[in-house]
Design a protein around this motif. Sequence first.
Motif, short mmCIF file in Angstrom:
data_model
loop_
_atom_site.label_atom_id
_atom_site.label_comp_id
_atom_site.label_asym_id
_atom_site.label_seq_id
_atom_site.Cartn_x
_atom_site.Cartn_y
_atom_site.Cartn_z
N VAL A 1 0.05 2.22 -14.59
CA VAL A 1 -0.74 3.44 -14.61
C VAL A 1 -0.87 3.95 -16.05
O VAL A 1 0.15 4.21 -16.71
N VAL A 2 -2.10 4.11 -16.49
CA VAL A 2 -2.35 4.67 -17.81
C VAL A 2 -3.03 6.02 -17.63
O VAL A 2 -4.19 6.09 -17.21
N LYS A 3 -2.30 7.08 -17.92
CA LYS A 3 -2.85 8.43 -17.81
C LYS A 3 -3.37 8.88 -19.17
O LYS A 3 -2.62 8.88 -20.16
N TYR A 4 -4.64 9.26 -19.20
CA TYR A 4 -5.25 9.71 -20.43
C TYR A 4 -5.35 11.23 -20.45
O TYR A 4 -5.37 11.89 -19.40
N LYS A 5 -5.40 11.80 -21.66
CA LYS A 5 -5.49 13.26 -21.81
C LYS A 5 -6.92 13.72 -21.61
O LYS A 5 -7.86 12.97 -21.79
N MET B 1 0.81 -1.22 0.00
CA MET B 1 0.00 0.00 0.00
C MET B 1 0.85 1.27 0.00
O MET B 1 0.43 2.31 -0.51
N LYS B 2 2.03 1.20 0.56
CA LYS B 2 2.91 2.38 0.62
C LYS B 2 3.17 2.92 -0.78
O LYS B 2 3.26 4.13 -1.00
N THR B 3 3.28 2.02 -1.74
CA THR B 3 3.51 2.42 -3.13
C THR B 3 2.22 2.53 -3.93
O THR B 3 2.08 3.41 -4.77
N ASN B 4 1.25 1.67 -3.63
CA ASN B 4 0.11 1.49 -4.52
C ASN B 4 -1.24 1.98 -4.01
O ASN B 4 -2.26 1.77 -4.68
N SER B 5 -1.29 2.61 -2.85
CA SER B 5 -2.58 2.98 -2.26
C SER B 5 -3.40 3.94 -3.13
O SER B 5 -4.62 3.95 -3.06
N VAL B 6 -2.72 4.72 -3.97
CA VAL B 6 -3.44 5.66 -4.83
C VAL B 6 -4.36 4.92 -5.80
O VAL B 6 -5.35 5.48 -6.29
N SER B 7 -4.06 3.64 -6.05
CA SER B 7 -4.90 2.84 -6.95
C SER B 7 -6.08 2.21 -6.23
O SER B 7 -6.88 1.49 -6.84
N ILE B 8 -6.18 2.47 -4.91
CA ILE B 8 -7.26 1.93 -4.07
C ILE B 8 -8.15 3.05 -3.51
O ILE B 8 -9.37 3.04 -3.70
N TYR B 9 -7.56 4.03 -2.84
CA TYR B 9 -8.34 5.10 -2.21
C TYR B 9 -9.06 5.95 -3.27
O TYR B 9 -8.46 6.40 -4.24
N LYS C 1 -7.06 9.55 -25.88
CA LYS C 1 -5.63 9.64 -26.17
C LYS C 1 -4.83 9.43 -24.89
O LYS C 1 -5.21 9.92 -23.82
N ILE C 2 -3.74 8.72 -25.03
CA ILE C 2 -2.91 8.41 -23.86
C ILE C 2 -1.84 9.47 -23.67
O ILE C 2 -1.18 9.89 -24.62
N LYS C 3 -1.67 9.88 -22.44
CA LYS C 3 -0.62 10.84 -22.09
C LYS C 3 0.68 10.11 -21.80
O LYS C 3 1.75 10.46 -22.32
N LYS C 4 0.61 9.08 -20.92
CA LYS C 4 1.78 8.26 -20.63
C LYS C 4 1.37 7.00 -19.88
O LYS C 4 0.29 6.94 -19.28
N ILE C 5 2.25 6.00 -19.93
CA ILE C 5 2.04 4.75 -19.20
C ILE C 5 3.29 4.47 -18.37
O ILE C 5 4.41 4.52 -18.89
N THR C 6 3.09 4.21 -17.09
CA THR C 6 4.21 3.94 -16.19
C THR C 6 3.83 2.80 -15.24
O THR C 6 2.68 2.38 -15.18
N ILE C 7 4.83 2.32 -14.50
CA ILE C 7 4.58 1.41 -13.38
C ILE C 7 4.44 2.28 -12.15
O ILE C 7 5.27 3.18 -11.92
N LEU C 8 3.39 2.07 -11.38
CA LEU C 8 3.14 2.91 -10.21
C LEU C 8 4.35 2.88 -9.27
O LEU C 8 4.86 1.82 -8.91
N LYS D 1 -9.23 10.55 -15.05
CA LYS D 1 -8.67 10.19 -16.35
C LYS D 1 -7.52 9.19 -16.24
O LYS D 1 -6.80 8.97 -17.22
N THR D 2 -7.37 8.59 -15.08
CA THR D 2 -6.29 7.61 -14.89
C THR D 2 -6.88 6.23 -14.66
O THR D 2 -7.78 6.05 -13.83
N VAL D 3 -6.38 5.25 -15.39
CA VAL D 3 -6.78 3.86 -15.21
C VAL D 3 -5.59 3.09 -14.62
O VAL D 3 -4.46 3.22 -15.09
N TYR D 4 -5.87 2.32 -13.56
CA TYR D 4 -4.84 1.51 -12.91
C TYR D 4 -5.08 0.04 -13.27
O TYR D 4 -6.16 -0.50 -13.02
N ALA D 5 -4.08 -0.58 -13.85
CA ALA D 5 -4.16 -2.00 -14.18
C ALA D 5 -3.44 -2.79 -13.11
O ALA D 5 -2.23 -2.65 -12.92
N HIS D 6 -4.20 -3.62 -12.37
CA HIS D 6 -3.63 -4.45 -11.32
C HIS D 6 -3.26 -5.80 -11.93
O HIS D 6 -4.14 -6.60 -12.27
#
Length: 452
Positions: A448-452, A356-364, A409-416, A385-390
């Motif tokens: 993390v997939v951030k959309y525009k 959760m220390k790293t990933n809680s933003v994908s839950i709360y 349209k996608i802004k960027k994709i990263t690992i949380l 506008k953000t989709v989290y893929a678990h």
Amino acid sequence: MKKIAQKIMTLLLVAALAASSVAYVPAQTASAYTVPSNMKWWARDKFGMFIHFGAYSYYGQGEWAMNEQKISKKKYQTEIAAKFNPTSFNATEIVKYAKQAGMKYIVITAKHHEGFSMWDTKVASFKDYTGTKTFSLQSYTKFGATGRDVLMELKKACDKAGLKFGLYYSIVDWNHSSQNIGGTLSSTMTSMDARAKYITDMKAQLKELVDLYDPAVMWFDGDWSYSAKKPTLENWWTKSDGVDLYRYMKSISPNILVNERVCRSFGLGDFECPERSIPDKSAVPKRPWETCQSMNDAWGYKKSLEKSYFSTGSIIRDLAMVASEGGNYLLNIGPKGNGQMTSGSKKILKGVGKWMKTNSVSIYGVSASPFKKDPSWGTYTRKNKTVYAHVYKWPKNGKLVMKRYKNKKIKKITILGKSKKLKYTIKKNKITVNVPKKAPNTKDTVIVVKYK
């Protein structure tokens, strides 16, 4: 006139809650259900701790031992409850572990089915089998001489740490003089007059709990009759009783959250509470809901199961799955009879906290998955506008195939938790992401997939 006034107040309260509600879109529903403003914290926070703690904790054979082993009231009270002495109960430690795990609220058993009050109740009928001594932690055990109040200690520790505090209360009471253990509801009433007096006294206890501890949640249980009919001595708790109890709780504490188990299966209460299960995507409740789960196959401390805990990974994945369907997750611990947390529960809470220390933003504060079906590798949550893929099952070929959200349209994709952008390609409504060969987190890596 008094009854008419109470009805008017109830109608005004319901109208006020409806007027202050906000829309929330659960998984796979075409329309939004409403979350009243007093539930916004609960719907946002998602993750809480359940605590089953009572005289059964001393016995160490689970919270249903009295019923399962057919222990008489006299034996249970004198040989088990009277010896309950939780001097090692440490509310600050429990809250510390809960907070480190990312939990935002705590619900503890004030009175379980065994009928043992975990506070200094003054309601006269809650006595032992002799009818002379109050059946409570303060009056029936050596612990009472310490002057301690474990519920208040936990309440204060929660307040200090910024966690919400809630209480569990069982409608059925195996030790109360009005009831005999057994029957459809796990107790039968001795008479209809005893039933009426018990309900009155139960409400008096609930008023005590509200006045003493001001709980944010009242979590009911022991409502197993499911009956819409008139009460009988065996099926003595009904839908009309549940409606009345819910209105009563709102009358003494308007903002308190009350679960459906005032009498389940009738759409009562503020939220549904599936037990040890996550609804299928096609059957997600169309109103607020919360899955309760324990760390092993018992709720109260059961010594024989101390080497049989579920894996930390399975609990993390359950938490993510519940969030992906728009629900809350209430994870239970069962402290030992002396009040100490078990080593197994500490280990799991530490593991969940690390994730959760790293990933809680994908839950709360997330909304449910924007997609009708889950992928074979895991699930999704969304926040604006953000989709989290678990991702539970990491692709061996380094290619993660995801769905595209509304062709945006996608802004960027990263690992949380990491800043490096991942490369990807898009073909129609599918995104293929180039991911590392090894999963950064084998329990649940969040993309993390951030959309525009």
